[in-house]
Write an enzyme that holds these catalytic residues in place. Structure first.
Site, mmCIF file in Angstrom:
data_model
loop_
_atom_site.group_PDB
_atom_site.id
_atom_site.type_symbol
_atom_site.label_atom_id
_atom_site.label_comp_id
_atom_site.label_asym_id
_atom_site.label_seq_id
_atom_site.Cartn_x
_atom_site.Cartn_y
_atom_site.Cartn_z
ATOM 1 N N TYR A 106 -5.801 10.242 -6.338
ATOM 2 C CA TYR A 106 -5.627 8.969 -5.631
ATOM 3 C C TYR A 106 -4.521 8.213 -6.357
ATOM 4 C CZ TYR A 106 -7.362 4.829 -3.100
ATOM 5 O OH TYR A 106 -7.484 3.719 -2.287
ATOM 6 N N ARG A 159 4.450 3.141 5.714
ATOM 7 C CA ARG A 159 4.381 2.253 4.530
ATOM 8 C C ARG A 159 3.374 2.891 3.578
ATOM 9 N NH1 ARG A 159 0.540 0.694 1.764
ATOM 10 N NH2 ARG A 159 -0.555 -0.820 3.046
ATOM 11 N N LYS A 177 -7.431 9.877 0.483
ATOM 12 C CA LYS A 177 -8.516 8.981 0.913
ATOM 13 C C LYS A 177 -9.752 9.794 1.276
ATOM 14 C CE LYS A 177 -6.354 4.878 0.952
ATOM 15 N NZ LYS A 177 -6.807 3.610 0.390
ATOM 16 N N GLU A 248 -4.438 3.948 8.163
ATOM 17 C CA GLU A 248 -4.018 3.815 6.774
ATOM 18 C C GLU A 248 -2.494 3.764 6.659
ATOM 19 O OE1 GLU A 248 -6.486 3.798 4.238
ATOM 20 O OE2 GLU A 248 -4.800 2.993 3.101
ATOM 21 N N ASP A 249 -2.024 2.790 5.942
ATOM 22 C CA ASP A 249 -0.611 2.708 5.576
ATOM 23 C C ASP A 249 0.331 2.781 6.772
ATOM 24 O OD1 ASP A 249 -1.712 2.460 3.100
ATOM 25 O OD2 ASP A 249 -0.622 4.114 2.158
ATOM 26 N N ASP A 271 -7.822 0.120 6.885
ATOM 27 C CA ASP A 271 -8.212 0.049 5.481
ATOM 28 C C ASP A 271 -7.399 -0.983 4.704
ATOM 29 O OD1 ASP A 271 -9.486 0.929 3.109
ATOM 30 O OD2 ASP A 271 -7.778 2.219 2.660
ATOM 31 N N ASP A 272 -6.112 -1.085 5.000
ATOM 32 C CA ASP A 272 -5.258 -1.991 4.230
ATOM 33 C C ASP A 272 -5.571 -3.450 4.544
ATOM 34 O OD1 ASP A 272 -3.518 0.072 2.949
ATOM 35 O OD2 ASP A 272 -3.264 0.583 5.059
ATOM 36 N N ASN A 414 0.312 -1.006 -5.294
ATOM 37 C CA ASN A 414 0.223 0.381 -5.758
ATOM 38 C C ASN A 414 1.532 1.105 -5.476
ATOM 39 O OD1 ASN A 414 -2.588 0.225 -6.413
ATOM 40 N ND2 ASN A 414 -3.038 0.268 -4.228
ATOM 41 N N ASN A 459 -9.358 -2.240 -5.668
ATOM 42 C CA ASN A 459 -8.784 -1.264 -4.742
ATOM 43 C C ASN A 459 -9.781 -0.985 -3.620
ATOM 44 O OD1 ASN A 459 -8.109 1.495 -3.653
ATOM 45 N ND2 ASN A 459 -6.413 1.217 -5.077
HETATM 46 N N1 LIG Z 1 -5.181 -2.696 -4.096
HETATM 47 C C1 LIG Z 1 -5.405 -2.246 -2.878
HETATM 48 O O1 LIG Z 1 -6.511 -1.809 -2.525
HETATM 49 C C2 LIG Z 1 -4.292 -2.239 -1.894
HETATM 50 C C3 LIG Z 1 -3.009 -2.446 -2.278
HETATM 51 N N2 LIG Z 1 -2.013 -2.432 -1.362
HETATM 52 C C4 LIG Z 1 -0.671 -2.556 -1.871
HETATM 53 O O2 LIG Z 1 -0.125 -3.783 -1.469
HETATM 54 C C5 LIG Z 1 1.264 -3.663 -1.313
HETATM 55 C C6 LIG Z 1 1.641 -4.282 0.001
HETATM 56 O O3 LIG Z 1 1.012 -3.615 1.059
HETATM 57 P P1 LIG Z 1 1.115 -4.209 2.528
HETATM 58 O O4 LIG Z 1 0.682 -5.615 2.571
HETATM 59 O O5 LIG Z 1 0.467 -3.279 3.440
HETATM 60 O O6 LIG Z 1 2.693 -4.147 2.741
HETATM 61 P P2 LIG Z 1 3.567 -4.957 3.751
HETATM 62 O O7 LIG Z 1 4.845 -4.225 3.847
HETATM 63 O O8 LIG Z 1 2.795 -5.221 4.995
HETATM 64 O O9 LIG Z 1 3.798 -6.356 3.031
HETATM 65 C C7 LIG Z 1 4.575 -6.517 1.906
HETATM 66 C C8 LIG Z 1 4.861 -7.988 1.733
HETATM 67 O O10 LIG Z 1 5.577 -8.171 0.529
HETATM 68 C C9 LIG Z 1 6.648 -9.054 0.794
HETATM 69 N N3 LIG Z 1 7.749 -8.911 -0.141
HETATM 70 C C10 LIG Z 1 8.668 -7.927 -0.211
HETATM 71 N N4 LIG Z 1 9.543 -8.190 -1.207
HETATM 72 C C11 LIG Z 1 9.165 -9.357 -1.745
HETATM 73 C C12 LIG Z 1 9.673 -10.166 -2.782
HETATM 74 N N5 LIG Z 1 10.764 -9.808 -3.472
HETATM 75 N N6 LIG Z 1 9.041 -11.310 -3.087
HETATM 76 C C13 LIG Z 1 7.938 -11.683 -2.385
HETATM 77 N N7 LIG Z 1 7.403 -10.953 -1.404
HETATM 78 C C14 LIG Z 1 8.016 -9.808 -1.078
HETATM 79 C C15 LIG Z 1 7.073 -8.723 2.206
HETATM 80 O O11 LIG Z 1 7.875 -9.769 2.723
HETATM 81 P P3 LIG Z 1 8.427 -9.802 4.222
HETATM 82 O O12 LIG Z 1 7.219 -10.105 5.061
HETATM 83 O O13 LIG Z 1 9.421 -10.881 4.208
HETATM 84 O O14 LIG Z 1 8.979 -8.443 4.491
HETATM 85 C C16 LIG Z 1 5.716 -8.574 2.853
HETATM 86 O O15 LIG Z 1 5.223 -9.826 3.242
HETATM 87 C C17 LIG Z 1 1.583 -2.177 -1.446
HETATM 88 O O16 LIG Z 1 2.082 -1.922 -2.727
HETATM 89 C C18 LIG Z 1 0.248 -1.494 -1.305
HETATM 90 O O17 LIG Z 1 0.158 -0.338 -2.085
HETATM 91 C C19 LIG Z 1 -2.236 -2.297 -0.023
HETATM 92 C C20 LIG Z 1 -3.508 -2.073 0.409
HETATM 93 C C21 LIG Z 1 -4.624 -1.967 -0.495
HETATM 94 C C1 LIG Z 2 -4.881 1.382 -1.773
HETATM 95 C C2 LIG Z 2 -4.140 1.362 -0.544
HETATM 96 O O1 LIG Z 2 -4.700 1.557 0.526
HETATM 97 C C3 LIG Z 2 -2.734 1.075 -0.576
HETATM 98 O O2 LIG Z 2 -2.190 0.804 -1.633
HETATM 99 O O3 LIG Z 2 -2.126 1.115 0.500
HETATM 100 MG MG LIG Z 3 -3.374 1.909 2.071
#
Ligand SMILES: NC(=O)C1=CN([C@@H]2O[C@H](COP(=O)(O)OP(=O)(O)OC[C@H]3O[C@@H](n4cnc5c(N)ncnc54)[C@H](OP(=O)(O)O)[C@@H]3O)[C@@H](O)[C@H]2O)C=CC1
Ligand SMILES: CC(=O)C(=O)O
Ligand SMILES: [Mg+2]
Length: 564
Positions: A106, A159, A177, A248-249, A271-272, A414, A459
């Protein structure tokens, strides 16, 4: 009088070999732990050396082999081979060594595996690739997987973690997953199906890679994209009407729409958005317990306003509303920053619809830096879901700590290479006073004064196996918001005083099976309460948890069954 199980599915009693013989990969082969009888039955007699061992010995052998590899990716490749050779030995090994192996199957290693998927693939079937070229024939293509599937994790690779568009290489994520669905959630390996919707990639690097395994074209866009997904979902509903689908993603231009469209059509969740929301909301519940401060008093700065950021905020808002705030009051306690700065109404129009509910109406003009927002808000919680490594610098964290004695510092992106800060940075900058959780695991940190703090992992892996198990066991027709909320409460209840004493607000990963059982039971019960399941859950919580545990797949039972 003891109750009888309400569940018609029991993976622990599943005649695994009958299923396995129809599987495209080898779910029945137990290597040297195969008994003489099963060797004869499986016509492997003579193909294996004389020693007939047991599962324990094979787990020891697997661990020794795995540890002989140097890099995490090499270990990942070894473990993938093991899973394809014998799922029993693989899952027995994973379950006995979760803390060591989870980061290999993972996050973080799965991220590197996805990036290099085309280079490391052995080309054997590990799931289904549904491509844009299957348009009009998707139902037929699903017949290539002739098993009674109960859980599908599907991505379109757009993504992958914080690593962007990885095209068909995103397949590593559903595989990873689902390995947790089996290890942590107790699904039978043969009831799980990883799927990648390969509708192209916009990664120039992948398109130029001669080894790239996916469709060599740009991503299908617009109505054509939605039509392809719709054909896929229709095909799934026809072939496996009871299956739960986990999105997912998927990039945020599609993921909210897909969830809205399909959430009432079949059992599915994202999931996200929802899984991450549940886990981080549970972290806030536990933090409230530790700090003695209501959730509704937090001022939250979120770096990243995407699927995970908004999903997390929505779930925390529902907790604040339960504490007595209106939705509007609750949303006003969030300040979102995206790639262009603080999300403010009227700026950067048109604004993506998922951000609109959180756009500030009380700020004039643009505020572009995180530091400026912190100075303005004086947050009690700093949450990173931005894919931006290291942006929570010691200075940033110290400035949060200056106005809040025990802030929540959650760098949740991540894999580790994208984490907004390390555990060491957060603990050092706050003199060990922050409540910390990260998306990918960090080792315990020993501070200069000798205190050792064990970081928790915020997570979604803590909840999706249990949400999935509860939904499938309840044969729920959909996944309601109430079922996700039930997961929040159940996870928060799993955090013990021992966890808190170690400094973490999430339970040990080693406890993930029992956590998943508790979440599964709570989700199943809530499905009945919400009218999307008609199983009989007229029993105590403990009894229901016991039935979930008893339904779970246990690798050694599969081995002993083959010894009969
Ligand atoms: N811990 C966990 O369980 C999980 C972690 N994640 C992690 O979260 C992260 C984001 O996932 P997700 O929300 O789906 O991704 P998205 O692509 O949907 O969102 C990313 C966000 O980050 C913003 N962003 C990009 N660059 C910058 C910057 N320089 N400064 C501030 N904000 C910025 C983007 O801005 P803009 O809208 O303007 O493009 C967007 O709003 C990933 O790394 C993923 O691995 C996700 C799911 C679960
Ligand atoms: C953990 C997860 O789902 C992610 O980083 O997208
Ligand atoms: Mg995910």
């Amino acid at each position: 009088m003891s109750a009888t199980s309400p569940f018609s599915v029991s993976y622990s009693n599943m005649p695994s070999e009958a299923l396995d013989t129809r599987a495209p990969s080898q779910h029945v082969y137990h290597g040297l732990a195969s008994s003489a009888t099963s060797r004869a039955a499986l016509t492997t007699e003579g193909l294996l050396p004389a020693a007939a061992t047991n599962l324990e010995t094979e787990v020891a052998r697997a661990l020794a082999q795995m540890r002989s590899y140097e890099t995490p990716l090499q270990k990942y490749i070894y473990l993938s081979d093991l899973a394809a050779t014998s799922s029993s030995i693989f899952y027995a090994t994973v379950l006995a060594n979760l803390e060591e192996i989870m980061p290999l199957v993972y996050t973080p290693t799965v991220g590197e595996a996805c990036q290099k998927f085309s280079a490391i693939t052995r080309g054997r079937p590990q799931g289904l690739f549904i491509t844009a070229e299957h348009k009009g024939r998707m139902r037929e293509v699903l017949d290539s997987w002739n098993l009674p599937v109960h859980i599908i994790v599907v991505t379109d690779g757009s993504r992958i973690l914080g690593l962007g568009d990885l095209g068909a290489g995103g397949m590593g994520i559903p595989i990873g997953k689902l390995s947790l669905y089996i290890a942590a959630g107790g699904f039978h390996p043969a009831s799980t199906l990883p799927i990648t919707l390969d509708f192209g990639t916009d990664s120039e690097e992948l398109l130029a890679d001669p080894l790239y395994i996916g469709l060599r074209q740009n991503r299908v866009q617009g109505d054509e994209y939605y039509a392809l997904v719709d054909e896929f979902i229709t095909a799934v509903k026809d072939k496996w009407p009871q299956a739960l689908v986990q999105f997912e993603d998927f990039s945020n231009d599609h993921c909210f729409d897909l969830l809205d469209t399909y959430r009432s059509q079949l059992p599915c969740f994202n999931d996200d958005i929802q899984g991450t929301g549940a886990v981080i909301a549970a972290g806030f519940v536990v933090a409230a317990r530790v700090l003695g401060v209501p959730i509704s008093e937090h001022r939250c700065v979120f770096l990243g306003a995407g699927s995970a950021g908004v999903g997390v905020a929505d779930r925390i808002v529902s907790l604040m509303v339960a504490e007595g705030l209106t939705e509007e009051e609750a949303r006003a306690r969030f300040w979102f920053i995206d790639s262009r700065g603080l999300v403010v109404k009227g700026l950067n129009e048109p604004m993506a619809s998922h951000k609109i509910p959180y756009a500030r109406t009380d700020v004039d003009g643009p505020i572009t830096t995180l530091q400026e927002v912190i100075d303005l808000v004086k947050p009690t919680a700093l949450v990173g879901l931005s894919k931006q490594a290291g942006v929570f610098t010691p200075e940033i964290i110290k400035s949060v700590h200056a106005n809040c004695a025990r802030p929540l510092i959650f760098p949740l992106s991540n894999p580790t290479s994208k984490s907004e800060c390390t555990a060491e940075t957060a603990y050092t900058a706050t003199n060990g006073e922050c409540l910390f959780a990260s998306g990918s695991p960090f080792d315990p940190v020993t501070l200069a004064d000798g205190r050792t703090l064990t970081p928790g992992q915020g997570n979604n892996c803590y909840v999706f196996p249990g949400i999935g198990m509860g939904t499938v066991l309840a044969r729920a027709s959909e996944v309601t918001e109430g079922m996700i909320n039930a997961a929040v409460v159940a996870l928060a209840e799993c955090v013990t005083e021992d966890d808190l004493a170690l400094g973490r607000i999430y339970p040990s990963i080693d406890a993930i099976r029992s956590i998943s059982a508790r979440i599964g039971a709570a989700v199943a019960r809530r499905a009945v309460e919400d009218g999307v399941s008609s199983i009989n859950v007229d029993m105590s919580d403990d009894e229901l948890v016991k039935f979930v545990e008893e339904a779970m797949y246990v690798p050694d039972r599969v081995v002993s069954a083959s010894k009969l």
